[in-house]
Design a protein around this motif. Structure first.
Motif, PDB file in Angstrom:
ATOM      1  N   UNK A 299      -7.173  -5.789   0.321  1.00 48.69           N
ATOM      2  CA  UNK A 299      -6.605  -4.445   0.448  1.00 48.69           C
ATOM      3  C   UNK A 299      -6.116  -3.930  -0.903  1.00 48.69           C
ATOM      4  N   UNK A 300      -5.443  -4.786  -1.650  1.00 49.66           N
ATOM      5  CA  UNK A 300      -4.946  -4.385  -2.965  1.00 49.66           C
ATOM      6  C   UNK A 300      -6.101  -4.073  -3.911  1.00 49.66           C
TER       7      UNK A 300
ATOM      8  N   UNK B 264       0.055   5.645  -5.144  1.00 52.14           N
ATOM      9  CA  UNK B 264       1.060   5.188  -4.180  1.00 52.14           C
ATOM     10  C   UNK B 264       0.557   4.030  -3.327  1.00 52.14           C
ATOM     11  N   UNK B 265      -0.726   4.033  -2.960  1.00 50.33           N
ATOM     12  CA  UNK B 265      -1.232   3.008  -2.037  1.00 50.33           C
ATOM     13  C   UNK B 265      -1.144   1.580  -2.589  1.00 50.33           C
ATOM     14  N   UNK B 266      -1.585   1.307  -3.826  1.00 50.34           N
ATOM     15  CA  UNK B 266      -1.378  -0.067  -4.331  1.00 50.34           C
ATOM     16  C   UNK B 266       0.099  -0.436  -4.449  1.00 50.34           C
ATOM     17  N   UNK B 267       0.932   0.542  -4.804  1.00 52.57           N
ATOM     18  CA  UNK B 267       2.371   0.286  -4.900  1.00 52.57           C
ATOM     19  C   UNK B 267       2.942  -0.054  -3.524  1.00 52.57           C
TER      20      UNK B 267
ATOM     21  N   UNK C 204       1.750  -3.577  -2.581  1.00 53.14           N
ATOM     22  CA  UNK C 204       2.471  -4.585  -3.375  1.00 53.14           C
ATOM     23  C   UNK C 204       3.938  -4.699  -2.976  1.00 53.14           C
ATOM     24  N   UNK C 205       4.572  -3.581  -2.658  1.00 51.60           N
ATOM     25  CA  UNK C 205       5.997  -3.628  -2.322  1.00 51.60           C
ATOM     26  C   UNK C 205       6.248  -4.307  -0.979  1.00 51.60           C
ATOM     27  N   UNK C 206       5.255  -4.359  -0.117  1.00 52.63           N
ATOM     28  CA  UNK C 206       5.393  -5.038   1.169  1.00 52.63           C
ATOM     29  C   UNK C 206       4.658  -6.372   1.208  1.00 52.63           C
ATOM     30  N   UNK C 207       4.362  -6.921   0.047  1.00 53.17           N
ATOM     31  CA  UNK C 207       3.568  -8.153  -0.035  1.00 53.17           C
ATOM     32  C   UNK C 207       4.241  -9.309   0.708  1.00 53.17           C
TER      33      UNK C 207
END
Length: 196
Positions: free
Chosen positions: A36-37, A93-96, A99-102
């Protein structure tokens, strides 16, 4: 290039579901998040290339792709001086967000989170790329069910109530937009941005 932005997250969804069929484990969850990332970063790179190649001195739509007689609609994609910034913002925003919910997304919910995020990215980009008002409305409304699920599954306290409120208020508020689109199309005979 416009159509590529919409297809890349859908390819990511199919890769994620193929990876899920091999079984759920911690290693698989990391692979799912990595896929996904990676797809969201590839989309970011494509949007950066579009931003670099965009001619800001022109007032015309750019990166136009026309696909006529797809079902009942003419799919007409393009980018103008305002939507290029929203496309870039969405792809940043999508990769962030992934990543922030990894670490916070638990193992059983990884697939649903990743699929919802990639689907939201594709639908958001479709809202900013489509050059037909009726299709704009369709894609704008199609964002609501994944957003409803995202808030309902992964929100904090009162998440179900918040997701219902967001869904209902946005749906009811946008019905007036649908009414205005119908009136404009009946007066003008078209829903094309250029013609309007």
């Amino acid at each position: 290039m416009s159509l590529l932005l919409l297809i890349i997250p859908l390819i990511g969804i199919s890769l994620v579901t193929i990876e899920t069929n091999s079984g759920l484990s911690i290693v698989n969850n990391i692979k799912i998040k990595s896929i996904a990332l990676t797809t969201s970063i590839i989309n970011l790179i494509v949007s950066l290339i579009m931003f670099i190649l965009f001619d800001f001195s022109s007032k015309q739509f750019q990166f136009i792709e026309e696909h006529y007689q797809v079902s009942y609609f003419d799919v007409y994609l393009g980018v103008d001086g305002l939507s290029i910034y929203f496309i870039l913002l969405t792809t940043i925003i999508m990769p962030v967000a992934i990543l922030s919910n990894w670490n916070s997304i638990q193992s059983q919910n990884v697939l649903s989170f990743v699929v919802i995020m990639l689907l939201l990215e594709s639908l958001l980009l479709a809202v900013f790329l489509v050059l037909d008002i009726l299709l704009f409305y369709v894609f704008f409304e199609s964002i609501l069910p994944p957003l409803f699920l995202l808030i309902g599954l992964f929100g904090s306290s009162n998440k179900v109530r918040a997701s219902f409120y967001l869904f209902l208020y946005t749906l009811i508020g946008s019905l007036f937009m649908l009414l205005s689109i119908i009136v404009m199309s009946s007066i003008m005979g078209t829903t094309d941005f250029d013609a309007l």
